[in-house]
Design a protein around this motif. Structure first.
Motif, PDB file in Angstrom:
ATOM      1  N   LEU A   1     -28.338 -54.579 -39.691  1.00 36.28           N
ATOM      2  CA  LEU A   1     -27.765 -55.224 -38.511  1.00 36.28           C
ATOM      3  C   LEU A   1     -26.647 -54.370 -37.925  1.00 36.28           C
ATOM      4  CD1 LEU A   1     -27.303 -57.614 -36.577  1.00 36.28           C
ATOM      5  CD2 LEU A   1     -25.873 -58.664 -38.365  1.00 36.28           C
ATOM      6  N   ALA A   2     -25.774 -53.846 -38.771  1.00 31.00           N
ATOM      7  CA  ALA A   2     -24.664 -53.022 -38.297  1.00 31.00           C
ATOM      8  C   ALA A   2     -25.180 -51.773 -37.577  1.00 31.00           C
ATOM      9  CB  ALA A   2     -23.767 -52.632 -39.469  1.00 31.00           C
ATOM     10  N   HIS A   3     -26.241 -51.171 -38.094  1.00 32.74           N
ATOM     11  CA  HIS A   3     -26.786 -49.967 -37.452  1.00 32.74           C
ATOM     12  C   HIS A   3     -27.439 -50.301 -36.111  1.00 32.74           C
ATOM     13  CE1 HIS A   3     -26.098 -48.020 -41.345  1.00 32.74           C
ATOM     14  NE2 HIS A   3     -26.300 -46.881 -40.746  1.00 32.74           N
TER      15      HIS A   3
ATOM     16  N   GLY B   1     -31.060 -43.871 -38.344  1.00 35.77           N
ATOM     17  CA  GLY B   1     -32.061 -44.143 -39.377  1.00 35.77           C
ATOM     18  C   GLY B   1     -31.759 -43.374 -40.654  1.00 35.77           C
ATOM     19  N   ALA B   2     -31.278 -42.134 -40.488  1.00 36.85           N
ATOM     20  CA  ALA B   2     -30.936 -41.318 -41.652  1.00 36.85           C
ATOM     21  C   ALA B   2     -29.713 -41.873 -42.376  1.00 36.85           C
ATOM     22  CB  ALA B   2     -30.684 -39.877 -41.213  1.00 36.85           C
ATOM     23  N   THR B   3     -28.683 -42.281 -41.627  1.00 34.90           N
ATOM     24  CA  THR B   3     -27.482 -42.814 -42.283  1.00 34.90           C
ATOM     25  C   THR B   3     -27.770 -44.153 -42.953  1.00 34.90           C
ATOM     26  OG1 THR B   3     -26.703 -43.879 -40.236  1.00 34.90           O
ATOM     27  CG2 THR B   3     -25.927 -41.635 -40.685  1.00 34.90           C
ATOM     28  N   PHE B   4     -28.643 -44.956 -42.357  1.00 30.39           N
ATOM     29  CA  PHE B   4     -28.998 -46.232 -42.976  1.00 30.39           C
ATOM     30  C   PHE B   4     -29.709 -46.006 -44.306  1.00 30.39           C
ATOM     31  CE2 PHE B   4     -32.435 -49.401 -43.586  1.00 30.39           C
ATOM     32  CZ  PHE B   4     -31.648 -50.493 -43.921  1.00 30.39           C
TER      33      PHE B   4
ATOM     34  N   PRO C   1     -24.153 -40.709 -46.672  1.00 34.21           N
ATOM     35  CA  PRO C   1     -24.370 -40.990 -45.238  1.00 34.21           C
ATOM     36  C   PRO C   1     -23.957 -39.844 -44.324  1.00 34.21           C
ATOM     37  CG  PRO C   1     -23.467 -42.920 -46.316  1.00 34.21           C
ATOM     38  CD  PRO C   1     -23.404 -41.802 -47.319  1.00 34.21           C
ATOM     39  N   ILE C   2     -22.787 -39.232 -44.579  1.00 29.83           N
ATOM     40  CA  ILE C   2     -22.364 -38.115 -43.728  1.00 29.83           C
ATOM     41  C   ILE C   2     -23.238 -36.887 -43.978  1.00 29.83           C
ATOM     42  CG2 ILE C   2     -20.614 -37.294 -45.360  1.00 29.83           C
ATOM     43  CD1 ILE C   2     -20.297 -37.289 -41.537  1.00 29.83           C
ATOM     44  N   HIS C   3     -23.699 -36.724 -45.204  1.00 32.25           N
ATOM     45  CA  HIS C   3     -24.606 -35.612 -45.518  1.00 32.25           C
ATOM     46  C   HIS C   3     -25.935 -35.785 -44.786  1.00 32.25           C
ATOM     47  CE1 HIS C   3     -26.199 -32.315 -47.961  1.00 32.25           C
ATOM     48  NE2 HIS C   3     -27.301 -33.031 -48.097  1.00 32.25           N
ATOM     49  N   ALA C   4     -26.347 -37.025 -44.569  1.00 30.30           N
ATOM     50  CA  ALA C   4     -27.629 -37.292 -43.914  1.00 30.30           C
ATOM     51  C   ALA C   4     -27.637 -36.887 -42.448  1.00 30.30           C
ATOM     52  CB  ALA C   4     -27.980 -38.778 -44.037  1.00 30.30           C
ATOM     53  N   LEU C   5     -26.448 -36.683 -41.852  1.00 25.83           N
ATOM     54  CA  LEU C   5     -26.388 -36.254 -40.452  1.00 25.83           C
ATOM     55  C   LEU C   5     -26.771 -34.792 -40.301  1.00 25.83           C
ATOM     56  CD1 LEU C   5     -23.120 -38.036 -39.250  1.00 25.83           C
ATOM     57  CD2 LEU C   5     -25.495 -38.732 -38.876  1.00 25.83           C
ATOM     58  N   GLN C   6     -26.751 -34.038 -41.393  1.00 26.34           N
ATOM     59  CA  GLN C   6     -27.209 -32.658 -41.365  1.00 26.34           C
ATOM     60  C   GLN C   6     -28.735 -32.645 -41.462  1.00 26.34           C
ATOM     61  OE1 GLN C   6     -25.316 -30.603 -44.589  1.00 26.34           O
ATOM     62  NE2 GLN C   6     -23.326 -31.578 -44.229  1.00 26.34           N
ATOM     63  N   PRO C   7     -29.349 -31.544 -41.114  1.00 26.91           N
ATOM     64  CA  PRO C   7     -30.800 -31.457 -41.335  1.00 26.91           C
ATOM     65  C   PRO C   7     -31.105 -31.548 -42.828  1.00 26.91           C
ATOM     66  CG  PRO C   7     -30.064 -29.751 -39.815  1.00 26.91           C
ATOM     67  CD  PRO C   7     -28.822 -30.373 -40.379  1.00 26.91           C
TER      68      PRO C   7
END
Length: 241
Positions: free
Chosen positions: A114-116, A149-152, A205-211
């Motif tokens: 929901l938050a995302h 989607g990646a951070t979730f 989560p922050i790592h997921a923002l990278q490729p």
């Protein structure tokens, strides 16, 4: 399903739902400070203005607000029983302890989703309101969907670990303390962790923002499943006094 619905109804007595709205709102409000220097930031990163803005917003969200929100939501869900001394009653019901734990996990993961979704909507509204993506709002929506989607997916492991800690620790302060300390470690050690950041739940989560590779993403989701299964086993053996 009955346990999931019961847990969902019990959430009305907590601030967990409100956090799923408040945290994305805070992320968007904090990101507005970057608008004054957005042109310089976009030029330095070699990105369109909308992408530079969304990249900043996502980093604010994934590095700090998302871990803190997940921590608080997990603690609030566990404190429904801890604070009211309801574990004896709950565990005496003719329902398996595994079902009870899974119900709490499903509701926690639902709050994260929901938050995302709220953040996705608010971010696109901000882009449209400030004219950051003229003619490229659809492209911004695709970019935002992929990144959120990646951070979730990456945050599921964090939420699963925090729920396990919150169930096991009766102390409200102790459970929150674990999450806050781990978040600070992830923030302060982001530059020194290197590849290890991809395996520390609070920095995932922050790592997921990278490729990242599909295998890493699948591993993040699998880690959440395994920790949830472990939590269910812990609850099955937990002694209630």
């Amino acid at each position: 399903m009955a346990c999931v619905l019961a847990e969902h109804a019990k959430l009305k007595r907590t601030l967990a739902r409100g956090l799923a709205i408040a945290a994305p709102v805070c992320a968007v409000l904090l990101s507005l400070f970057v608008l004054a220097n957005l042109d310089t930031l976009a030029a330095s990163k070699g990105m369109p203005r909308w992408q530079a803005y969304l990249d900043t917003l996502l980093r604010i969200w994934a590095s700090f607000l998302l871990p803190i929100m997940a921590t608080l939501q997990a603690v609030l869900i566990a404190q429904l029983e801890h604070a009211n001394r309801q574990w004896k009653y709950l565990l005496a019901l003719p329902v398996s302890r595994t079902s009870l734990y899974m119900a709490k996990s499903v509701n926690l993961f639902g709050l994260l989703l929901l938050a995302h979704v709220v953040l996705w909507v608010l971010a696109l509204v901000a882009c449209a309101a400030f004219g950051l993506a003229p003619g490229a709002l659809g492209e911004a929506a695709v970019f935002l969907s992929r990144q959120l989607g990646a951070t979730f997916a990456a945050a599921l492991a964090l939420a699963a670990v925090q729920l396990l800690v919150s169930i096991r620790l009766e102390s409200f302060v102790g459970a929150i303390g674990v999450g806050l300390v781990a978040t600070l470690v992830a923030l302060l050690g982001a530059g020194t962790m290197g590849q290890a950041a991809g395996y520390f739940p609070w920095s995932m989560p922050i790592h997921a923002l990278q490729p990242v590779s599909p295998a890493w993403m699948a591993g993040a989701v699998l880690a959440a499943v395994l920790v949830t299964a472990l939590g269910a086993q812990v609850l099955r053996r937990m002694q209630v006094h």
